[in-house]
Design a protein around this motif. Sequence first.
Motif, mmCIF file in Angstrom:
data_model
loop_
_atom_site.group_PDB
_atom_site.id
_atom_site.type_symbol
_atom_site.label_atom_id
_atom_site.label_comp_id
_atom_site.label_asym_id
_atom_site.label_seq_id
_atom_site.Cartn_x
_atom_site.Cartn_y
_atom_site.Cartn_z
ATOM 1 N N THR A 135 43.987 40.626 39.782
ATOM 2 C CA THR A 135 44.142 39.989 38.473
ATOM 3 C C THR A 135 45.490 40.328 37.851
ATOM 4 O O THR A 135 46.155 39.469 37.269
ATOM 5 C CB THR A 135 43.008 40.428 37.524
ATOM 6 O OG1 THR A 135 41.749 40.213 38.173
ATOM 7 C CG2 THR A 135 43.042 39.625 36.229
ATOM 8 N N ALA A 136 45.907 41.589 37.990
ATOM 9 C CA ALA A 136 47.141 42.046 37.359
ATOM 10 C C ALA A 136 48.386 41.403 37.953
ATOM 11 O O ALA A 136 49.367 41.167 37.242
ATOM 12 C CB ALA A 136 47.243 43.570 37.460
ATOM 13 N N ASN A 137 48.352 41.108 39.257
ATOM 14 C CA ASN A 137 49.555 40.537 39.873
ATOM 15 C C ASN A 137 49.642 39.025 39.730
ATOM 16 O O ASN A 137 50.526 38.383 40.307
ATOM 17 C CB ASN A 137 49.664 40.947 41.351
ATOM 18 C CG ASN A 137 48.606 40.309 42.236
ATOM 19 O OD1 ASN A 137 47.946 39.346 41.849
ATOM 20 N ND2 ASN A 137 48.426 40.862 43.427
ATOM 21 N N GLY A 138 48.707 38.454 38.971
ATOM 22 C CA GLY A 138 48.783 37.027 38.675
ATOM 23 C C GLY A 138 48.071 36.124 39.648
ATOM 24 O O GLY A 138 48.061 34.907 39.468
ATOM 25 N N GLU A 139 47.453 36.699 40.695
ATOM 26 C CA GLU A 139 46.756 35.869 41.680
ATOM 27 C C GLU A 139 45.341 35.514 41.225
ATOM 28 O O GLU A 139 44.728 34.604 41.777
ATOM 29 C CB GLU A 139 46.680 36.605 43.025
ATOM 30 C CG GLU A 139 48.031 36.783 43.699
ATOM 31 C CD GLU A 139 47.904 37.474 45.045
ATOM 32 O OE1 GLU A 139 46.753 37.653 45.505
ATOM 33 O OE2 GLU A 139 48.938 37.833 45.628
ATOM 34 N N ALA A 149 37.112 41.100 32.207
ATOM 35 C CA ALA A 149 35.874 41.527 31.551
ATOM 36 C C ALA A 149 34.933 42.177 32.559
ATOM 37 O O ALA A 149 34.367 43.249 32.311
ATOM 38 C CB ALA A 149 35.205 40.333 30.877
ATOM 39 N N TRP A 150 34.750 41.540 33.710
ATOM 40 C CA TRP A 150 33.894 42.099 34.753
ATOM 41 C C TRP A 150 34.488 43.375 35.333
ATOM 42 O O TRP A 150 33.772 44.321 35.661
ATOM 43 C CB TRP A 150 33.691 41.076 35.863
ATOM 44 C CG TRP A 150 32.863 39.911 35.447
ATOM 45 C CD1 TRP A 150 33.303 38.698 34.995
ATOM 46 C CD2 TRP A 150 31.439 39.852 35.410
ATOM 47 N NE1 TRP A 150 32.243 37.885 34.692
ATOM 48 C CE2 TRP A 150 31.089 38.558 34.935
ATOM 49 C CE3 TRP A 150 30.430 40.747 35.741
ATOM 50 C CZ2 TRP A 150 29.768 38.159 34.776
ATOM 51 C CZ3 TRP A 150 29.109 40.354 35.590
ATOM 52 C CH2 TRP A 150 28.791 39.075 35.117
ATOM 53 N N SER A 156 42.734 34.101 48.561
ATOM 54 C CA SER A 156 42.323 34.950 47.443
ATOM 55 C C SER A 156 41.392 34.227 46.480
ATOM 56 O O SER A 156 41.194 34.653 45.357
ATOM 57 C CB SER A 156 43.558 35.437 46.675
ATOM 58 O OG SER A 156 44.293 34.344 46.157
ATOM 59 N N THR A 157 40.824 33.091 46.908
ATOM 60 C CA THR A 157 39.971 32.301 46.030
ATOM 61 C C THR A 157 38.784 33.117 45.518
ATOM 62 O O THR A 157 37.984 33.615 46.302
ATOM 63 C CB THR A 157 39.446 31.058 46.774
ATOM 64 O OG1 THR A 157 40.545 30.364 47.334
ATOM 65 C CG2 THR A 157 38.709 30.135 45.821
ATOM 66 N N LEU A 158 38.703 33.261 44.201
ATOM 67 C CA LEU A 158 37.609 33.973 43.529
ATOM 68 C C LEU A 158 37.537 35.452 43.890
ATOM 69 O O LEU A 158 36.553 36.111 43.546
ATOM 70 C CB LEU A 158 36.254 33.318 43.842
ATOM 71 C CG LEU A 158 36.000 31.922 43.283
ATOM 72 C CD1 LEU A 158 34.617 31.442 43.716
ATOM 73 C CD2 LEU A 158 36.100 31.908 41.772
ATOM 74 N N SER A 159 38.537 35.976 44.572
ATOM 75 C CA SER A 159 38.423 37.352 45.048
ATOM 76 C C SER A 159 38.386 38.372 43.918
ATOM 77 O O SER A 159 37.774 39.432 44.059
ATOM 78 C CB SER A 159 39.568 37.683 46.011
ATOM 79 O OG SER A 159 40.819 37.402 45.428
ATOM 80 N N ASP A 160 39.025 38.060 42.780
ATOM 81 C CA ASP A 160 38.976 38.995 41.661
ATOM 82 C C ASP A 160 37.553 39.084 41.105
ATOM 83 O O ASP A 160 37.015 40.170 40.915
ATOM 84 C CB ASP A 160 39.966 38.600 40.562
ATOM 85 C CG ASP A 160 39.918 37.117 40.211
ATOM 86 O OD1 ASP A 160 39.207 36.364 40.900
ATOM 87 O OD2 ASP A 160 40.618 36.716 39.264
ATOM 88 N N PHE A 161 36.919 37.938 40.887
ATOM 89 C CA PHE A 161 35.533 37.923 40.421
ATOM 90 C C PHE A 161 34.593 38.508 41.471
ATOM 91 O O PHE A 161 33.625 39.192 41.138
ATOM 92 C CB PHE A 161 35.094 36.495 40.086
ATOM 93 C CG PHE A 161 35.631 35.973 38.794
ATOM 94 C CD1 PHE A 161 35.058 36.344 37.589
ATOM 95 C CD2 PHE A 161 36.726 35.128 38.780
ATOM 96 C CE1 PHE A 161 35.547 35.871 36.379
ATOM 97 C CE2 PHE A 161 37.227 34.646 37.576
ATOM 98 C CZ PHE A 161 36.640 35.014 36.379
#
Length: 202
Positions: free
Chosen positions: A93-97, A104-105, A59-64
């Motif tokens: 992001t919400a699940n803490g990962e 913001a993005w 999950s590296t950088l997957s939110d961004f």
Amino acid sequence: LRELSQVTPTVLRAMPETGPHDVALLSLRGILRIASGSLKRGAEECRTALELGRADRVSTLSDFTHAHLAIAQYLLGDREDVPISCERGFAITANGEGNTAAYAWEHAAPCRLAAGRGGWAAALEHLHALENRSVTDRVDTAHTSALCAVSRAIYAQARGDHQAMLTAVEPLAQSKTGWARQLQVYWLPLHVRRRPGSRICE
């Protein structure tokens, strides 16, 4: 981008050997391409990185990556894909990962989409959430503030309030360094559109 290009081709050549660092580098290169205006190539690399990350449970950088992909999809006209990318980013992001800075993005993209469709209430909801992040975040406040300004400008443009659009963009145009410059692919067309003497000045 040149340095990243030297270390990321292995991701595309040998998927079974892909590790977390490879995915992170490919994600970062895709994000940088999007920020530099190379939307299609950047979106392709972001999608590839996300696919590899899911396959390897990385999950590296997957939110961004989801958030930047959503903005690229919006700018490319792939509007139906934007909510999907946003929801996936929000979930990570919400699940803490993920990293809370990604919020913001994740609010910026649906704000643009809703404003472009005339969904004023939804656009304002995301804009206010983004503005709240700029107040509560203690890290990268300049980054969040710049995103706020861009989102305000896009919302104002959608409402036909060109003076408010110019007011939101002008501080970014006055800045010579920092996030304002790094995000100029998102706001510069709005500023050019309102410059006196511009061919596309309305």
